[in-house]
Design a protein around this motif. Structure first.
Motif, short mmCIF file in Angstrom:
data_model
loop_
_atom_site.label_atom_id
_atom_site.label_comp_id
_atom_site.label_asym_id
_atom_site.label_seq_id
_atom_site.Cartn_x
_atom_site.Cartn_y
_atom_site.Cartn_z
N GLY A 48 0.78 -1.24 0.00
CA GLY A 48 0.00 0.00 0.00
C GLY A 48 0.80 1.28 0.00
N ARG A 58 3.27 6.00 2.95
CA ARG A 58 1.92 5.42 3.01
C ARG A 58 1.13 6.19 4.06
N GLN A 68 -7.52 4.07 0.18
CA GLN A 68 -7.44 2.63 -0.09
C GLN A 68 -6.68 2.41 -1.40
N ALA A 69 -5.55 1.73 -1.33
CA ALA A 69 -4.74 1.48 -2.52
C ALA A 69 -5.51 0.63 -3.53
N TYR A 202 -0.64 -0.07 -10.72
CA TYR A 202 -1.03 0.53 -9.44
C TYR A 202 -1.48 1.97 -9.69
N TYR A 205 -4.36 5.88 -4.48
CA TYR A 205 -5.39 5.73 -3.47
C TYR A 205 -6.76 6.18 -3.95
N LEU A 225 -6.85 -2.67 -1.56
CA LEU A 225 -6.17 -3.15 -0.36
C LEU A 225 -6.98 -2.75 0.87
N ASN A 228 -4.85 -4.87 4.88
CA ASN A 228 -3.62 -5.51 4.42
C ASN A 228 -3.84 -6.72 3.51
N TRP A 230 -5.44 -7.81 -0.42
CA TRP A 230 -5.97 -7.35 -1.69
C TRP A 230 -7.27 -8.09 -1.98
#
Length: 236
Positions: A48, A58, A68-69, A202, A205, A225, A228, A230
């Protein structure tokens, strides 16, 4: 989070959140030099983290977990109807890739910030800000360019790693705003990730409470994510 990372991590001071009013922001910052490489950063992306300039960070906010990634499963990406229309409208544009900054980039960035983000934290644009935000010496950076004949109209700054790409920032000509170039450049990065055999793009966020930051779940299939882990994004 930190118990899974046997590395040196710092915690920033609290400061006003850039995205949510009345919230305070705090960051975990990677301090261990061994992490500052494409492989090290890719491992942290899975946890993340993000890159801003030379720094890996982060969000670690005291009373908020809105960030939230998100990552797109690039080889399996299927454009929506609206995204297909966007792709069709832009079929005359040409994509080029550069490994180094070109002279046209900063004037385009400067105009983009002045017109599109005059109410944001990046205004007024400055050359030093541009350099410190986008570039770093330890990452393989690609500049995904979009050209309308002989005119540069958009640039996506993209980090390239063994198994993924990471979308850092996109800026574009405000005269082309009606073509949703921000969305189009995400699509181009997804397509390039798939073409290069990468598993993920990616996107940074997703912030559901912030209008400018809640668009990243539109590119499917994707994962988010949470706690912790996915998790697959469910298309409703």
């Amino acid at each position: 989070m930190t118990q899974h990372l046997p590395i040196k991590i710092g915690l920033s001071q609290r400061f006003p959140c850039s995205y949510l009013a009345a919230q305070e922001e705090q960051l975990l910052v990677i301090l261990d030099p061994v992490c500052y490489s494409p492989n090290g950063f890719e491992a942290l992306l899975k946890q993340g983290f993000r890159r801003s300039g030379e720094q890996i960070y982060r969000p670690h906010c005291p009373s908020c977990n809105a960030c939230q990634a998100v990552r797109v499963l690039a080889p399996h990406y299927t454009p929506s109807r609206s995204q297909k229309r966007l792709i069709a409208k832009a079929k005359e544009f040409q994509v080029r890739i550069s490994k180094r900054e070109q002279a046209e980039y900063y004037p385009l960035y400067e105009r983009y910030i002045n017109v599109r983000h005059s109410d944001g934290t990046m205004f007024p644009p400055q050359r030093s800000q541009f350099d410190s935000f986008l570039f770093c010496h330890w990452m393989d950076i690609n500049f995904i360019e979009l050209w309308d004949r002989d005119k540069l109209i958009a640039v996506a700054v993209t980090d390239v790693m063994a198994n993924s790409l990471s979308a850092i920032y996109t800026f574009f000509d405000p005269d082309y705003e009606h073509l949703s170039l921000g969305s189009l450049m995400i699509i181009k990065q997804i397509q390039l990730a798939a073409h290069w055999g990468k598993a993920y793009l990616y996107l940074g966020y997703q912030i559901d409470e912030c209008r400018k930051m809640r668009y990243k779940l539109q590119y499917l299939p994707a994962q988010q994510l949470r706690n912790n882990l996915w998790e697959d994004v469910i298309c409703l």
